[in-house]
Design an enzyme around this catalytic site. Sequence first.
Site, PDB file in Angstrom:
ATOM      1  N   GLY A  16      37.553  32.607  42.672  1.00  0.00           N
ATOM      2  CA  GLY A  16      36.917  32.242  43.944  1.00  0.00           C
ATOM      3  C   GLY A  16      35.407  32.416  43.848  1.00  0.00           C
ATOM      4  O   GLY A  16      34.938  33.400  43.288  1.00  0.00           O
ATOM      5  N   ARG A  77      40.118  27.556  38.784  1.00  0.00           N
ATOM      6  CA  ARG A  77      41.275  28.367  38.385  1.00  0.00           C
ATOM      7  C   ARG A  77      41.938  27.574  37.268  1.00  0.00           C
ATOM      8  O   ARG A  77      42.291  26.415  37.461  1.00  0.00           O
ATOM      9  CB  ARG A  77      42.198  28.582  39.569  1.00  0.00           C
ATOM     10  CG  ARG A  77      41.421  29.142  40.783  1.00  0.00           C
ATOM     11  CD  ARG A  77      42.278  29.969  41.697  1.00  0.00           C
ATOM     12  NE  ARG A  77      41.592  30.242  42.969  1.00  0.00           N
ATOM     13  CZ  ARG A  77      41.074  31.419  43.302  1.00  0.00           C
ATOM     14  NH1 ARG A  77      41.123  32.453  42.498  1.00  0.00           N
ATOM     15  NH2 ARG A  77      40.504  31.585  44.480  1.00  0.00           N
ATOM     16  N   ASP A 108      39.286  40.025  39.595  1.00  0.00           N
ATOM     17  CA  ASP A 108      40.204  40.693  38.662  1.00  0.00           C
ATOM     18  C   ASP A 108      41.035  39.711  37.822  1.00  0.00           C
ATOM     19  O   ASP A 108      41.374  40.014  36.674  1.00  0.00           O
ATOM     20  CB  ASP A 108      41.087  41.726  39.366  1.00  0.00           C
ATOM     21  CG  ASP A 108      41.821  41.169  40.558  1.00  0.00           C
ATOM     22  OD1 ASP A 108      41.659  39.963  40.862  1.00  0.00           O
ATOM     23  OD2 ASP A 108      42.568  41.933  41.198  1.00  0.00           O
ATOM     24  N   THR A 132      32.959  38.580  43.702  1.00  0.00           N
ATOM     25  CA  THR A 132      34.029  38.255  44.650  1.00  0.00           C
ATOM     26  C   THR A 132      33.652  38.842  46.005  1.00  0.00           C
ATOM     27  O   THR A 132      33.041  39.918  46.057  1.00  0.00           O
ATOM     28  CB  THR A 132      35.400  38.798  44.179  1.00  0.00           C
ATOM     29  OG1 THR A 132      36.334  38.679  45.245  1.00  0.00           O
ATOM     30  CG2 THR A 132      35.355  40.264  43.782  1.00  0.00           C
ATOM     31  N   ASP A 134      35.598  40.052  48.191  1.00  0.00           N
ATOM     32  CA  ASP A 134      36.579  41.013  48.723  1.00  0.00           C
ATOM     33  C   ASP A 134      36.221  42.491  48.515  1.00  0.00           C
ATOM     34  O   ASP A 134      36.801  43.357  49.150  1.00  0.00           O
ATOM     35  CB  ASP A 134      37.952  40.763  48.093  1.00  0.00           C
ATOM     36  CG  ASP A 134      38.543  39.448  48.557  1.00  0.00           C
ATOM     37  OD1 ASP A 134      38.129  38.977  49.634  1.00  0.00           O
ATOM     38  OD2 ASP A 134      39.399  38.894  47.850  1.00  0.00           O
ATOM     39  N   ASP A 136      37.070  44.447  46.179  1.00  0.00           N
ATOM     40  CA  ASP A 136      38.264  45.229  45.826  1.00  0.00           C
ATOM     41  C   ASP A 136      38.279  45.641  44.358  1.00  0.00           C
ATOM     42  O   ASP A 136      39.324  46.025  43.841  1.00  0.00           O
ATOM     43  CB  ASP A 136      39.531  44.403  46.157  1.00  0.00           C
ATOM     44  CG  ASP A 136      39.543  43.054  45.459  1.00  0.00           C
ATOM     45  OD1 ASP A 136      38.491  42.641  44.952  1.00  0.00           O
ATOM     46  OD2 ASP A 136      40.607  42.413  45.446  1.00  0.00           O
ATOM     47  N   ARG A 178      42.905  39.177  51.553  1.00  0.00           N
ATOM     48  CA  ARG A 178      44.374  39.118  51.439  1.00  0.00           C
ATOM     49  C   ARG A 178      44.957  40.463  51.040  1.00  0.00           C
ATOM     50  O   ARG A 178      46.009  40.866  51.510  1.00  0.00           O
ATOM     51  CB  ARG A 178      44.783  38.052  50.418  1.00  0.00           C
ATOM     52  CG  ARG A 178      44.965  36.678  51.028  1.00  0.00           C
ATOM     53  CD  ARG A 178      45.696  35.769  50.072  1.00  0.00           C
ATOM     54  NE  ARG A 178      44.958  35.612  48.835  1.00  0.00           N
ATOM     55  CZ  ARG A 178      44.097  34.631  48.592  1.00  0.00           C
ATOM     56  NH1 ARG A 178      43.878  33.709  49.492  1.00  0.00           N
ATOM     57  NH2 ARG A 178      43.452  34.564  47.445  1.00  0.00           N
TER      58      ARG A 178
HETATM   59  P1  ATP Z   1      39.013  36.054  43.259  1.00  0.00           P
HETATM   60  O1  ATP Z   1      39.222  37.544  43.348  1.00  0.00           O
HETATM   61  O2  ATP Z   1      37.779  35.658  43.983  1.00  0.00           O
HETATM   62  O3  ATP Z   1      40.208  35.219  43.602  1.00  0.00           O
HETATM   63  P2  ATP Z   1      39.662  35.943  40.459  1.00  0.00           P
HETATM   64  O4  ATP Z   1      38.814  36.017  39.249  1.00  0.00           O
HETATM   65  O5  ATP Z   1      40.600  37.083  40.690  1.00  0.00           O
HETATM   66  O6  ATP Z   1      38.681  35.725  41.695  1.00  0.00           O
HETATM   67  P3  ATP Z   1      41.879  34.184  39.773  1.00  0.00           P
HETATM   68  O7  ATP Z   1      42.150  32.787  40.178  1.00  0.00           O
HETATM   69  O8  ATP Z   1      42.907  35.212  39.982  1.00  0.00           O
HETATM   70  O9  ATP Z   1      40.486  34.562  40.463  1.00  0.00           O
HETATM   71  O10 ATP Z   1      41.552  34.172  38.191  1.00  0.00           O
HETATM   72  C1  ATP Z   1      40.592  33.264  37.661  1.00  0.00           C
HETATM   73  C2  ATP Z   1      41.099  32.674  36.375  1.00  0.00           C
HETATM   74  O11 ATP Z   1      41.298  33.711  35.397  1.00  0.00           O
HETATM   75  C3  ATP Z   1      42.461  31.984  36.468  1.00  0.00           C
HETATM   76  O12 ATP Z   1      42.389  30.693  36.997  1.00  0.00           O
HETATM   77  C4  ATP Z   1      42.852  31.955  34.986  1.00  0.00           C
HETATM   78  O13 ATP Z   1      42.194  30.911  34.314  1.00  0.00           O
HETATM   79  C5  ATP Z   1      42.289  33.305  34.482  1.00  0.00           C
HETATM   80  N1  ATP Z   1      43.411  34.266  34.452  1.00  0.00           N
HETATM   81  C6  ATP Z   1      43.914  34.990  35.468  1.00  0.00           C
HETATM   82  N2  ATP Z   1      44.986  35.716  35.066  1.00  0.00           N
HETATM   83  C7  ATP Z   1      45.176  35.413  33.756  1.00  0.00           C
HETATM   84  C8  ATP Z   1      46.120  35.808  32.766  1.00  0.00           C
HETATM   85  N3  ATP Z   1      47.114  36.656  33.040  1.00  0.00           N
HETATM   86  N4  ATP Z   1      45.988  35.278  31.528  1.00  0.00           N
HETATM   87  C9  ATP Z   1      44.991  34.430  31.229  1.00  0.00           C
HETATM   88  N5  ATP Z   1      44.078  34.010  32.123  1.00  0.00           N
HETATM   89  C10 ATP Z   1      44.153  34.486  33.361  1.00  0.00           C
END
Ligand code: ATP
Length: 329
Positions: A16, A77, A108, A132, A134, A136, A178
């Site tokens: 995000g 994503r 994360d 992010t 959030d 968190d 969330r």
């Molecule tokens: P936000 O907290 O704002 O949602 P985020 O970094 O947690 O941000 P995610 O969509 O959960 O957002 O993760 C971003 C990208 O990281 C995913 O689209 C994917 O490409 C990669 N990713 C997440 N989990 C994994 C995993 N287990 N293995 C490989 N890549 C991953």
Amino acid sequence: MKECAIKKIAVFTSGGDSPGMNAALRAVVRTAHHFNIECYGVREGYNGLINDDFTKMGPRSVKNIINQGGTILKSARSMEFKTSEGRKKAYDNLQKYGIDSLVCIGGDGTFTGAKIFSDEYPDIKVIGIPGTIDNDIFGTDNTIGYDTALNTAMDAIDKIRDTATSHNRVFFVEVMGRDAGFIALNSGIATGAVDILIPEQKDSMEDLFNNFRKSEISGKSSSIVVVAEGEELGGIYELAKSTKKEFPDFDIRVTVLGHIQRGGSPSCADRVLASRLGYGAVTGLMNGENKVMAGMRSNKLVYTPIVDAIRKHNAIDEELIAISEILAI
Ligand code: ATP
């Protein structure tokens, strides 16, 4: 002088988007330039690594972006990065450019991807920057974008308060979060909410109704209830419906703030945080840091193992919850 541990870095934004990601990118690119490290920007997060979407960046590539929300590199994503085939393609592209380090700006999920990638391809060093709204993520007092989102929520709730007071209305306002109630708790305190519902705390309808009764007795003519997306009483519309049943005379309205909270020009605090963390990510890599996240704790730059940043969570301050309840009379 100690030999610099890195020569070429790639930087991307993932997950995000959050206000201040551009300021972090700018700091990474300019710090790298200062220390004669080549820097590539990768578009659309892990998708760009896989699809060879790299652009060489220099100080002028990041001009006039410190004040811009969103991310000029775009975020995405990537499902393909969750597969070992996808990660192999990403590795092959990094090899092609001779890139030895990755700066990953995201949440994360982004850090989980970076950790898995670095376990598979240990010759690529990785460092995370928490971007992010959030807040968190363990290992930093604030994440980039949180302060801006909080102020956006506060401004919006202030405006809702004006109309609530004019019509003696009860407003339920949903803010983002969330899994985490940081935005809800802090924007709720800052706007004098009568109740704040967050995922970290067990609430009951009866508690909420009692708070309404108390506010009536104390002479309040309008009320704001701030609700985090992830509260567990069934969602904001259900809350409004049950409240109407209990208090048929209430004039109730629901507002979902939604994506307005992600956008906008980053606050001063977010720009400074992003600048410090962008600088800290590059200098950390230069000094041999790997598989860590750069964060600020008690105004000091710190590096936290990326596994801890993923697994642990910033806890909500219990005292802050107590304060919100005491002040909501
Ligand atoms: P936000 O907290 O704002 O949602 P985020 O970094 O947690 O941000 P995610 O969509 O959960 O957002 O993760 C971003 C990208 O990281 C995913 O689209 C994917 O490409 C990669 N990713 C997440 N989990 C994994 C995993 N287990 N293995 C490989 N890549 C991953």
